[in-house]
Design a protein around this motif. Structure first.
Motif, mmCIF file in Angstrom:
data_model
loop_
_atom_site.group_PDB
_atom_site.id
_atom_site.type_symbol
_atom_site.label_atom_id
_atom_site.label_comp_id
_atom_site.label_asym_id
_atom_site.label_seq_id
_atom_site.Cartn_x
_atom_site.Cartn_y
_atom_site.Cartn_z
ATOM 1 N N TRP A 470 0.976 -1.110 0.144
ATOM 2 C CA TRP A 470 0.202 -0.041 0.024
ATOM 3 C C TRP A 470 0.871 1.204 -0.006
ATOM 4 O O TRP A 470 0.197 2.258 -0.041
ATOM 5 C CB TRP A 470 -1.067 -0.068 1.389
ATOM 6 C CG TRP A 470 -2.086 -0.792 0.785
ATOM 7 C CD1 TRP A 470 -2.044 -2.175 1.297
ATOM 8 C CD2 TRP A 470 -3.266 -0.746 0.083
ATOM 9 N NE1 TRP A 470 -3.414 -2.793 0.883
ATOM 10 C CE2 TRP A 470 -4.129 -1.835 0.200
ATOM 11 C CE3 TRP A 470 -3.756 0.359 -0.452
ATOM 12 C CZ2 TRP A 470 -5.236 -1.884 -0.575
ATOM 13 C CZ3 TRP A 470 -4.949 0.206 -1.122
ATOM 14 C CH2 TRP A 470 -5.730 -0.800 -1.085
ATOM 15 N N ASP A 519 -8.204 2.088 -10.629
ATOM 16 C CA ASP A 519 -7.980 2.973 -9.535
ATOM 17 C C ASP A 519 -9.135 3.349 -8.629
ATOM 18 O O ASP A 519 -8.760 3.488 -7.381
ATOM 19 C CB ASP A 519 -7.675 4.265 -10.316
ATOM 20 C CG ASP A 519 -6.510 4.000 -11.179
ATOM 21 O OD1 ASP A 519 -5.524 3.233 -10.995
ATOM 22 O OD2 ASP A 519 -5.873 4.877 -12.277
ATOM 23 N N ASP A 520 -10.226 3.504 -9.117
ATOM 24 C CA ASP A 520 -11.345 3.711 -7.866
ATOM 25 C C ASP A 520 -11.409 2.665 -7.050
ATOM 26 O O ASP A 520 -11.645 2.960 -5.683
ATOM 27 C CB ASP A 520 -12.810 3.798 -8.748
ATOM 28 C CG ASP A 520 -12.591 5.168 -9.522
ATOM 29 O OD1 ASP A 520 -11.966 5.953 -9.735
ATOM 30 O OD2 ASP A 520 -13.429 5.050 -10.646
ATOM 31 N N ASN A 523 -8.480 2.837 -4.543
ATOM 32 C CA ASN A 523 -8.779 4.113 -3.796
ATOM 33 C C ASN A 523 -9.753 4.132 -2.589
ATOM 34 O O ASN A 523 -9.738 4.371 -1.267
ATOM 35 C CB ASN A 523 -8.932 5.431 -4.593
ATOM 36 C CG ASN A 523 -7.503 5.883 -5.239
ATOM 37 O OD1 ASN A 523 -6.730 5.763 -4.698
ATOM 38 N ND2 ASN A 523 -7.677 6.442 -6.519
ATOM 39 N N ARG A 524 -10.967 3.347 -3.086
ATOM 40 C CA ARG A 524 -12.004 3.129 -2.032
ATOM 41 C C ARG A 524 -11.582 2.101 -0.822
ATOM 42 O O ARG A 524 -12.164 2.365 0.057
ATOM 43 C CB ARG A 524 -13.408 2.873 -2.887
ATOM 44 C CG ARG A 524 -14.494 2.547 -2.122
ATOM 45 C CD ARG A 524 -14.849 3.720 -1.095
ATOM 46 N NE ARG A 524 -15.988 3.263 -0.447
ATOM 47 C CZ ARG A 524 -16.014 4.098 1.127
ATOM 48 N NH1 ARG A 524 -15.188 4.886 1.321
ATOM 49 N NH2 ARG A 524 -16.988 3.581 1.740
ATOM 50 N N ARG A 526 -8.641 1.539 0.254
ATOM 51 C CA ARG A 526 -7.703 2.254 0.851
ATOM 52 C C ARG A 526 -8.700 3.123 2.056
ATOM 53 O O ARG A 526 -8.285 3.070 3.455
ATOM 54 C CB ARG A 526 -6.771 3.220 0.213
ATOM 55 C CG ARG A 526 -6.137 4.163 1.019
ATOM 56 C CD ARG A 526 -5.213 4.992 0.207
ATOM 57 N NE ARG A 526 -4.161 4.772 -0.606
ATOM 58 C CZ ARG A 526 -2.950 4.527 -0.205
ATOM 59 N NH1 ARG A 526 -2.346 5.033 0.783
ATOM 60 N NH2 ARG A 526 -2.015 4.119 -0.953
ATOM 61 N N ASP A 527 -9.611 3.845 1.692
ATOM 62 C CA ASP A 527 -10.276 4.621 2.496
ATOM 63 C C ASP A 527 -11.166 3.643 3.806
ATOM 64 O O ASP A 527 -11.126 3.870 4.631
ATOM 65 C CB ASP A 527 -11.441 5.352 1.858
ATOM 66 C CG ASP A 527 -11.015 6.579 1.027
ATOM 67 O OD1 ASP A 527 -9.779 6.709 1.319
ATOM 68 O OD2 ASP A 527 -11.699 6.942 -0.061
ATOM 69 N N ARG A 581 -2.813 8.453 4.082
ATOM 70 C CA ARG A 581 -3.983 8.841 3.264
ATOM 71 C C ARG A 581 -3.844 9.560 2.007
ATOM 72 O O ARG A 581 -2.738 10.349 1.965
ATOM 73 C CB ARG A 581 -5.107 9.615 3.901
ATOM 74 C CG ARG A 581 -5.831 8.725 5.304
ATOM 75 C CD ARG A 581 -6.817 9.515 5.861
ATOM 76 N NE ARG A 581 -7.386 9.034 7.174
ATOM 77 C CZ ARG A 581 -8.300 8.225 6.919
ATOM 78 N NH1 ARG A 581 -8.926 8.222 5.719
ATOM 79 N NH2 ARG A 581 -8.858 7.758 8.306
ATOM 80 N N VAL A 583 -4.462 9.412 -2.723
ATOM 81 C CA VAL A 583 -4.279 8.667 -3.960
ATOM 82 C C VAL A 583 -3.218 7.758 -3.993
ATOM 83 O O VAL A 583 -2.140 8.154 -3.712
ATOM 84 C CB VAL A 583 -4.660 9.687 -5.087
ATOM 85 C CG1 VAL A 583 -4.493 8.786 -6.620
ATOM 86 C CG2 VAL A 583 -5.679 10.463 -4.949
ATOM 87 N N THR A 584 -3.426 6.602 -4.561
ATOM 88 C CA THR A 584 -2.335 5.843 -4.616
ATOM 89 C C THR A 584 -1.167 6.302 -5.550
ATOM 90 O O THR A 584 -1.648 6.731 -6.738
ATOM 91 C CB THR A 584 -2.733 4.142 -4.831
ATOM 92 O OG1 THR A 584 -3.577 4.512 -5.897
ATOM 93 C CG2 THR A 584 -3.371 3.878 -3.694
ATOM 94 N N GLN A 585 -0.009 5.793 -5.457
ATOM 95 C CA GLN A 585 1.063 6.371 -6.571
ATOM 96 C C GLN A 585 1.856 4.899 -7.359
ATOM 97 O O GLN A 585 1.613 3.768 -6.755
ATOM 98 C CB GLN A 585 2.253 6.838 -5.768
ATOM 99 C CG GLN A 585 1.551 8.184 -5.044
ATOM 100 C CD GLN A 585 1.481 9.618 -6.085
ATOM 101 O OE1 GLN A 585 2.135 9.552 -7.094
ATOM 102 N NE2 GLN A 585 0.252 10.013 -5.737
#
Length: 640
Positions: A470, A519-520, A523-524, A526-527, A581, A583-585
């Motif tokens: 992550w 990507d969505d 990111n979700r 991760r949240d 926290r 956006v992933t890179q």
């Protein structure tokens, strides 16, 4: 229920206070003050026992004492620790021939406005125009025979050392970079001297030039006392895979056949993959365990000891099983690249790749069975039984993961995830440690300890791999969140499912079966992970499993074997920063080094899968034990 897989109920061990990063940025403002600190350090180090490496905590404590004696504050602690490390290693660096040293220079010393040099994949290709100190330092070093690298590429240094081309490092860097490298250098036992930059602004900075030239020109006879190091064994493990040594140890059955012979082609594919890439950590563990239980001579000197061929072939056997698992994992996950080139099933087809994996498994068993006369029938049988057990457990763990991934019900508990980890990751450590110990003699006093130690280290290692997924992984150059996109049954997912509301659990299960944008999804997820405090909980579990492994190591005799176990804990369970926290890179695909006579050539990096892939290199932010002066290093409560 397997009680050894229960989440340990005891409180996490107290971590030593993390060094204040600001302390590593403060360089004494005047040359007079810097000279005072260095002189005080030289006097302090004169009485130290240099047979065992420094630890980071010991160095911190010594630095505080030096500063207190000078009446100076803690803001100079980082600088003082670097001076202590320099003086500790000075005599050993000075005794190493110039042509066996690597000079590391930072690009930030260049004249930013007028620099004509260009960057390549290794850093600054200095033109030595005389406009800044970089060219002056480089010219002096190369005249003496140094290999020189102008880059901030500290992660490649250990690989360069292990490659066998250099034996010491002389460097220039800012205190921020030195802090990150501190643990790696201490753990590996690499003789090194570093001159700190006078500022960390990364542009047109400066350095005490005479200190740098002094460090470049150091040259004295060998000291009476040298520091223990595992580098010799790392090199021995690495060298087994180089030709002609590999073919000498494992002669090719089809060596004389023509290139068009399909049997010879198949053999070549298998041997090529066996020799390709990787850290060779499993063979290292075999050799190091054997050495530790037969006197530990290889950690004390670069020569005067040797490893018997049957021991080498047993170490090779461990790697053939690992490589076979990689071939099969790549097929199961349909990975495109391994070690920077296309995977075998992409280049030769799935059928050939499966068969190569099977061939490597057979080769691994034969490497031990054919040496049964030299090893003794009972020794060979015991090792083969342990290898078979590890093979079965790995297959069970991988099978459980694959069946979970394809199941209609993807509910997952933390115990489910930990059981998979114990099957997939721990057997590699156990087989390597057991093999090395059994090659050295009777293993009954260590057998249960090795199994328990490996289970705790293996599980903690895999949890750390989950966390690294992550933040991206500089070792393997990944995009963050790949475990989610691959629908792997990770501990993080289990913690999120157990710690989320029913609505979020349902959403999470839907996301891992996603049909939406990747990507969505990442990111979700991760949240949701942050909402359930997944990363913090996982970090605490790493500490608990680590503490259990260290407690087992504390009771082990003889000392060299105990110290090896400590070393494995420190290197395998390297901690990085927890995810933040946002956006992933995407982490750019990188390269792994191979040193040439004048430059360092590198080839593209590789992708991590969920099974055990690593040890040795060292890290930061570790809890735990240690007794002052113990070998090999870092932090916390006393070791025996």
């Amino acid at each position: 229920m397997d009680h050894a897989l229960d989440i340990p109920p005891e409180a996490a061990p107290t971590k030593p206070p993390k060094l204040n990063t600001a302390a590593f940025k403060a360089v004494p403002e005047t040359r007079e003050l810097r000279d005072r600190v260095r002189a005080a350090v030289q006097a302090f180090v004169a009485g130290l026992d240099k047979s065992k490496p420094l630890t980071k905590d010991d160095t911190k404590e010594m630095g505080e004492r030096v500063l207190a004696g000078l009446g100076l504050g803690g803001q100079y602690l980082g600088f003082t620790m670097v001076m202590l490390s320099n003086e500790f290693w000075r005599d050993q660096v000075a005794a190493i021939p110039f042509h066996r040293r690597l000079m590391l220079l930072p690009h930030c010393l260049k004249n930013a406005e007028g620099c004509p040099a260009e960057y390549d994949e290794l850093g600054l290709d200095c033109k030595k125009c005389g406009a800044c100190e970089v060219g002056d330092f480089r010219t002096k070093a190369e005249q003496l025979g140094y290999k020189v690298l102008v880059s901030e590429g500290t992660p490649i240094v250990l690989k360069i050392i292990v490659s066998g081309h250099v034996d010491a490092i002389v460097g220039v860097a800012c205190l921020n970079v030195l802090e990150k490298a501190f643990d790696k250098v201490l753990l590996a036992g690499i003789p090194c001297i570093a001159t700190p930059l006078l500022s960390s602004n990364c542009k047109n900075t400066s350095v005490d030039n005479d200190w740098v030239f002094e460090s470049i020109g150091l040259h004295t006879p060998p000291p009476e006392t040298t520091t223990k190091t595992y580098v010799h064994l790392m090199r021995a493990a690495n060298g087994m895979f180089d030709e002609p040594e590999l073919t000498r140890l494992v002669p090719k059955a089809r060596q004389g056949a023509g290139a068009a012979d399909p049997l010879a082609r198949h053999e070549h594919i298998a041997y090529d993959f066996l020799a390709r890439g990787g850290k060779r950590s499993r063979p290292f563990i075999v050799l190091a365990a054997h050495d530790a239980l037969t006197g530990g001579a290889a950690t004390r000197a670069a020569d005067g000891w040797e490893i018997a061929d049957p021991v080498k072939r047993a170490a090779l056997a461990i790697e053939t099983f690992h490589k076979a698992s990689l071939v099969h994992d790549d097929i199961e996950d349909d990975d495109a690249f391994r070690y920077g080139v296309e995977t075998l099933h992409r280049t030769h087809g799935t059928g050939v790749a499966i068969n190569v994996g099977d061939y490597l498994i057979g080769l691994g068993y034969r490497l031990v069975s054919r040496d049964r006369k030299a090893l003794g029938a009972e020794v060979a049988a015991d090792i083969l039984d342990k290898l078979a057990d590890a093979h079965l457990k790995l297959s069970e763990g991988q099978g459980a993961e694959l069946l979970w991934r394809d199941a209609a019900d993807q509910a997952l508990t933390t115990l489910d995830a930990l059981k998979i980890y114990a099957l997939k990751t721990s057997p590699a450590f156990e087989a390597a440690l057991y093999t090395g110990a059994r090659l050295a003699g009777p293993v009954e006093p260590y057998e249960k300890m090795i199994a328990d130690f490996s289970r705790n280290v293996g599980v903690a290692f895999q949890i750390l791999n989950d966390i690294k997924d992550w933040v991206g992984d500089d070792d393997n150059k990944l995009m963050a969140g790949q475990d989610v996109l691959a629908a792997r049954p990770t501990l993080l997912l289990a913690l999120a499912l157990e710690g989320s509301t029913p609505a979020r659990r349902e959403e999470l299960l839907h996301l891992i079966r996603r049909s939406s944008n990747a990507d969505d999804v990442v990111n979700r997820v991760r949240d949701i992970y942050f909402a359930a405090d997944v990363f913090g909980k996982a970090d605490k579990l790493v500490d608990k499993f680590r503490a259990k492994a260290e407690a087992l190591a504390d009771e082990v005799e003889p000392e060299p074997f105990r110290e090896l176990l400590y070393y494995l804990v420190d290197t395998v369970l390297e901690k990085g920063e927890l995810p933040t926290r946002g956006v992933t890179q995407l982490v750019q695909l990188g390269r792994s080094p191979r040193l040439t006579a004048s430059r360092v050539a590198r080839t593209p990096g590789s992708r991590r899968t969920a099974t055990c892939r690593t040890p040795p290199s060292a890290g930061s932010a570790r809890p735990g034990r240690r007794r002052s002066g113990s070998f090999p290093s870092p932090a916390g409560r006393p070791r025996r």
